[in-house]
Write a protein that holds these residues in place. Structure first.
Motif, PDB file in Angstrom:
ATOM      1  N   ILE A 151       0.915  -1.186   0.203  1.00 41.42           N
ATOM      2  CA  ILE A 151       0.134  -0.061  -0.080  1.00 41.42           C
ATOM      3  C   ILE A 151       0.849   1.137  -0.109  1.00 41.42           C
ATOM      4  N   GLN A 152       1.865   1.136   0.772  1.00 38.27           N
ATOM      5  CA  GLN A 152       3.038   2.259   0.943  1.00 38.27           C
ATOM      6  C   GLN A 152       3.460   2.579  -0.379  1.00 38.27           C
ATOM      7  N   ASP A 153       4.035   1.473  -0.946  1.00 39.88           N
ATOM      8  CA  ASP A 153       4.677   1.966  -2.342  1.00 39.88           C
ATOM      9  C   ASP A 153       3.787   2.166  -3.650  1.00 39.88           C
ATOM     10  N   ALA A 154       2.684   1.611  -3.448  1.00 37.18           N
ATOM     11  CA  ALA A 154       1.566   1.764  -4.930  1.00 37.18           C
ATOM     12  C   ALA A 154       0.736   2.826  -4.635  1.00 37.18           C
ATOM     13  N   GLN A 155       0.477   3.311  -3.283  1.00 38.29           N
ATOM     14  CA  GLN A 155      -0.316   4.446  -3.063  1.00 38.29           C
ATOM     15  C   GLN A 155      -1.655   4.131  -3.946  1.00 38.29           C
ATOM     16  N   PRO A 156      -2.309   3.489  -3.415  1.00 36.19           N
ATOM     17  CA  PRO A 156      -3.837   3.082  -4.151  1.00 36.19           C
ATOM     18  C   PRO A 156      -4.836   3.950  -3.744  1.00 36.19           C
ATOM     19  N   LYS A 157      -5.579   4.237  -4.711  1.00 38.94           N
ATOM     20  CA  LYS A 157      -6.804   5.069  -4.476  1.00 38.94           C
ATOM     21  C   LYS A 157      -8.086   4.076  -3.882  1.00 38.94           C
ATOM     22  N   ALA A 158      -7.929   2.737  -4.093  1.00 37.15           N
ATOM     23  CA  ALA A 158      -8.873   2.181  -3.674  1.00 37.15           C
ATOM     24  C   ALA A 158      -8.324   0.699  -3.343  1.00 37.15           C
ATOM     25  N   ILE A 159      -8.911   0.128  -2.293  1.00 39.62           N
ATOM     26  CA  ILE A 159      -8.298  -1.501  -2.045  1.00 39.62           C
ATOM     27  C   ILE A 159      -9.663  -2.168  -2.431  1.00 39.62           C
ATOM     28  N   ILE A 160      -9.522  -3.325  -2.998  1.00 38.23           N
ATOM     29  CA  ILE A 160     -10.956  -4.538  -3.047  1.00 38.23           C
ATOM     30  C   ILE A 160     -10.407  -5.628  -2.325  1.00 38.23           C
ATOM     31  N   THR A 161     -11.173  -6.077  -1.562  1.00 37.43           N
ATOM     32  CA  THR A 161     -10.967  -7.205  -0.961  1.00 37.43           C
ATOM     33  C   THR A 161     -12.236  -8.029  -0.654  1.00 37.43           C
ATOM     34  N   TYR A 174     -10.055 -11.552   6.243  1.00 38.67           N
ATOM     35  CA  TYR A 174      -9.217 -10.446   5.704  1.00 38.67           C
ATOM     36  C   TYR A 174      -9.217  -9.008   6.176  1.00 38.67           C
ATOM     37  N   LYS A 175     -10.583  -8.731   6.956  1.00 36.63           N
ATOM     38  CA  LYS A 175     -10.786  -7.616   7.388  1.00 36.63           C
ATOM     39  C   LYS A 175      -9.817  -6.878   8.362  1.00 36.63           C
ATOM     40  N   PRO A 176      -9.438  -7.861   9.542  1.00 32.42           N
ATOM     41  CA  PRO A 176      -8.593  -7.200  10.383  1.00 32.42           C
ATOM     42  C   PRO A 176      -6.972  -7.351   9.850  1.00 32.42           C
ATOM     43  N   LEU A 177      -6.712  -7.966   8.791  1.00 31.13           N
ATOM     44  CA  LEU A 177      -5.706  -7.764   8.124  1.00 31.13           C
ATOM     45  C   LEU A 177      -5.592  -6.488   7.199  1.00 31.13           C
ATOM     46  N   LEU A 178      -6.663  -6.298   6.574  1.00 33.75           N
ATOM     47  CA  LEU A 178      -6.781  -4.754   5.882  1.00 33.75           C
ATOM     48  C   LEU A 178      -6.711  -3.833   6.938  1.00 33.75           C
ATOM     49  N   ASP A 179      -7.527  -3.921   7.923  1.00 32.38           N
ATOM     50  CA  ASP A 179      -7.240  -2.883   8.844  1.00 32.38           C
ATOM     51  C   ASP A 179      -5.947  -2.429   9.356  1.00 32.38           C
ATOM     52  N   SER A 180      -5.435  -3.468   9.876  1.00 34.86           N
ATOM     53  CA  SER A 180      -3.960  -3.474  10.481  1.00 34.86           C
ATOM     54  C   SER A 180      -2.962  -3.039   9.464  1.00 34.86           C
ATOM     55  N   ALA A 181      -3.219  -3.621   8.087  1.00 39.26           N
ATOM     56  CA  ALA A 181      -2.108  -3.105   6.894  1.00 39.26           C
ATOM     57  C   ALA A 181      -2.272  -1.358   6.877  1.00 39.26           C
ATOM     58  N   ILE A 182      -3.588  -0.935   6.584  1.00 39.59           N
ATOM     59  CA  ILE A 182      -3.796   0.473   6.409  1.00 39.59           C
ATOM     60  C   ILE A 182      -3.379   1.442   7.568  1.00 39.59           C
ATOM     61  N   GLU A 183      -3.560   0.731   8.829  1.00 38.84           N
ATOM     62  CA  GLU A 183      -2.960   1.366   9.947  1.00 38.84           C
ATOM     63  C   GLU A 183      -1.462   1.647  10.013  1.00 38.84           C
ATOM     64  N   GLN A 184      -0.685   0.767   9.223  1.00 42.09           N
ATOM     65  CA  GLN A 184       0.753   0.499   9.172  1.00 42.09           C
ATOM     66  C   GLN A 184       1.055   1.654   8.065  1.00 42.09           C
TER      67      GLN A 184
END
Ligand code: COA
Ligand code: AMP
Length: 629
Positions: A151-161, A174-184
């Protein structure tokens, strides 16, 4: 035409060869020429205008294939099967693309796709390409940290999961993984689209998350947006030597032209046939051969949510081939080894009608001759190894089944494909003759469909692939060529290892181990494994005065790797040692450690600082069961 004639026709006129192939693709504006001498290694079909989704979906509906299944979903894990026709696929993708557009996604924007093996994963990829948005698919077996790095490198406008992935023994939420990734990550996407699966309902984050179905309701479907031939269709991150993965860029024009060429010429597949690559959309095999190539060629693709064994048994592959009349099947050798281990006599094969099947293709790691022989004997069909990489997106060397079935030499992925002038180089960069081991390199330019650079990292691209051997692309593999031009891929020349067909960086694992507060120094090596090809093994030197027990620290570093890289790293073995073997200049002797772990004879390198360390390493390895008997 025979293979050698096809290869010679490319070699004598690369422009003419690729322009002829480009005619098989629909262009809004045909390219004026094939090769453009621009960018670090040149670009292909740069001034053409086209759209990937049009070529993969809409044009087949226009050509009368609307009722043919485009995607078959077969999920032994959830005990479900379904299919989507080309017409349905067009409508679903146009609707999803319309909804993404309504929320601001445009040509050139990045969209991360973090999805399990469901048709919606392919639909998400196609919806991005319909708009000219650049997708970056992240494999579901990676942990939140790996997602965050991307996420940091690609700088996405959206994430589809999706709400979850399904492993045989557990639901992967996936949701807890997504939340944690966005937080990081310091970059935050504008919004996330969540596909709710029946097995797990995710709670949406208000203001950020939208539900797959609801956000499409009432939106205008999107038409295909024409993009330039050198517009990126996707960025796919792959392991390099450090924890920072490399973002391999794929350009639209070359991707379309070459994938279309490979379907007929390598895999023997025509429009209307059924093709199955048992991989995952998160890997390059999934990009090229679950999603794009079969669809571009008008074939039916299979999205398989299961494992070679255990879902429910080692007959699953054969059941899927029978039920869906698969014509060509592509998998990794490790999957066949898993099947062979469970069903050594191949008895389950006899339970199924495999008359639709013409050949099996293997890639992703070295195909050992025993595995090929076993499968050949059991199926009585061609079993064809081929060699490629995330960077190339399609085979560098293969047995071009659709052109001519060349004699199989077990242990070799056969011969160079048109577009690839493969050379074996010595350390000074001089080509060596047949039978001599060296670095495998491809004379520039690379063919269409391969990487033009790395995302946001042109310098790294040059350093990693171009600088060592000027005029060549360095593959990172070592091997040799025989008198008949057959290639043999023997080892990596860098810190990349291959675990169950998954490409991993020992450097990335070392970074995680080094992050443990008690670890002073560490090394990770890949040791031969009869099922997975290689397994990572870690060595830890602890800081002075550490209070925790060795066992506890080993447990903690194993948990850290699972938590930070993901279960797919399969990191389960580590040992504590006093010192690591090094050269006098301080370089860790990883290759020597691999030899000890594999029980191979070796002479300690002349440059070793203290040969005594090797017996300490040997003792530590014995403590964790190496060398295996
Ligand atoms: N999401 C979440 N976790 C995943 C995952 C995903 N998409 N894919 C794998 N994992 C997990 C597994 O559940 C397993 O977790 P565990 O440690 O809790 O058991 C771990 O990652 C390792 O998985 P895997 O490498 O699949 O090993 P396995 O022992 O479960 O299965 C094989 C062994 C050989 C059957 C399996 O590796 C396989 O099918 N390999 C083929 C790979 C392939 O097709 N690669 C494509 C490259 S061409
Ligand atoms: P990936 O980028 O994940 O596809 O991994 C590419 C690497 O896997 C290659 O550089 C090789 O090291 C290895 N590899 C892939 N296919 C083969 C093959 N057929 N034979 C030997 N090694 C292979």
């Amino acid at each position: 035409m025979a293979y050698r004639d096809v290869y010679a026709s490319w070699k004598s006129d690369p422009e003419g060869f690729w322009m002829a192939q480009a005619e098989k693709i629909d262009w809004d504006r045909p390219p004026s020429k094939a090769f453009f001498d621009q960018g670090p290694v040149g670009e292909w079909f740069a001034d053409g205008l086209t759209n990937t989704c049009w070529n993969a979906v809409d044009r087949h509906v226009a050509a009368g294939r609307g009722d043919q299944p485009a995607i078959i979903h077969d999920s032994p894990i959830t005990d479900s099967r379904s299919s989507v026709t080309f017409r349905e696929l067009r409508d679903r993708v146009a609707s999803l693309a319309g909804a993404l557009r309504a929320k601001g996604v445009e040509k050139g924007d990045r969209v991360i796709v973090y999805m399990p093996m469901i048709p919606e994963a392919v639909e998400a990829m196609l919806a991005c390409t319909r708009l000219g948005a650049i997708h970056s698919v992240v494999f579901g077996g990676f942990a939140a940290h790996e997602l965050a790095v991307r996420i940091q490198d690609a700088q996405p406008k959206a994430i589809i999961t999706a709400s979850c992935g399904m492993e045989p023994n557990r639901i992967v939420k996936y949701k807890p993984l997504l939340d944690s990734a966005i937080e990081q990550s310091s970059h935050k996407p504008d919004f996330c689209v969540i596909f709710q699966r029946a097995q797990e309902a995710a709670t949406l984050t208000p203001g950020r998350d939208v539900a797959w179905d609801e956000f499409q309701s009432g939106v205008e479907p999107a038409e295909c947006v024409p993009v330039e031939g050198n517009h990126p269709v996707y960025v796919l991150y792959t392991s390099g030597t450090t924890g920072q993965p490399k973002g391999v860029i794929r350009h639209t024009g070359g991707h379309l032209v070459t994938l279309n060429w490979t379907m007929k010429n390598i895999y023997g597949i025509e429009a209307g046939d059924v093709f199955w690559a048992a991989s995952d959309v998160g890997w390059v095999v999934g990009h090229s051969y679950i999603c794009y190539a079969p669809l571009i060629a008008g074939a039916t693709t299979i999205v398989f949510e299961g494992k070679p064994v255990g879902t429910p048994d080692a007959g699953t592959f054969w059941r899927v081939i029978q039920d869906h009349k698969v014509k060509s099947f592509f998998t990794a050798p490790t999957a066949i080894r898993a099947v062979k281990r469970e069903d050594p006599k191949g008895e389950l094969i006899g339970d199924y009608d495999l008359s639709s099947l013409q050949a099996v293709f293997l890639a992703g790691e070295r195909a050992d001759p025993d595995t090929i022989q076993w499968l050949e004997d059991k199926l009585n069909l061609p079993v064809l190894d081929h060699w490629w990489q995330t960077e190339t997106g399609w085979a560098i060397a293969a047995n071009p089944f659709g052109i001519e079935r060349m004699p199989v030499k077990k242990g070799s992925p056969s011969v160079a494909m048109p577009g690839y002038d493969v050379q074996i180089l010595d350390e000074a960069g001089h080509p060596v003759g047949p039978g001599t081991l060296g670095a495998i390199a491809v004379r520039l330019p690379l063919p269409p469909g391969t990487l033009p650079s790395l995302w946001n990292a042109e310098d790294r691209f040059r350093k990693a692939y171009l600088d060592h051997f000027p005029g060549y692309y360095e593959t990172g593999d070592a091997g040799y060529v025989d008198e008949d031009g057959y290639l043999y891929i023997m080892a990596r020349t860098d810190d990349v290892i291959n675990v169950a067909g998954h490409r991993l960086s020992t450097g990335a694992i070392e970074e995680v181990l080094a992050g443990h507060p008690d670890v002073a120094e560490c090394a990770v090596i890949g040791v031969a494994d009869s099922l997975k090809g290689q397994m990572p093994v870690g060595f830890l030197c602890l800081k002075k005065g550490v209070e925790n027990s060795d066992e506890q620290i080993v447990r903690e570093v194993i948990a850290r790797v699972r938590d930070q890289i993901g279960p797919v790293a399969a990191f389960k073995l580590a040992c504590v040692v006093e010192r690591l073997p090094k050269t006098r200049s301080g370089k860790i002797l990883r290759a020597t450690m691999v030899k000890i772990a594999e029980g191979e004879q070796f002479n300690p390198p002349a440059t070793i600082d203290d040969p005594e360390v090797l017996s300490e390493i040997s003792d530590a390895l014995q403590g964790i069961g190496y060398p295996q008997r």
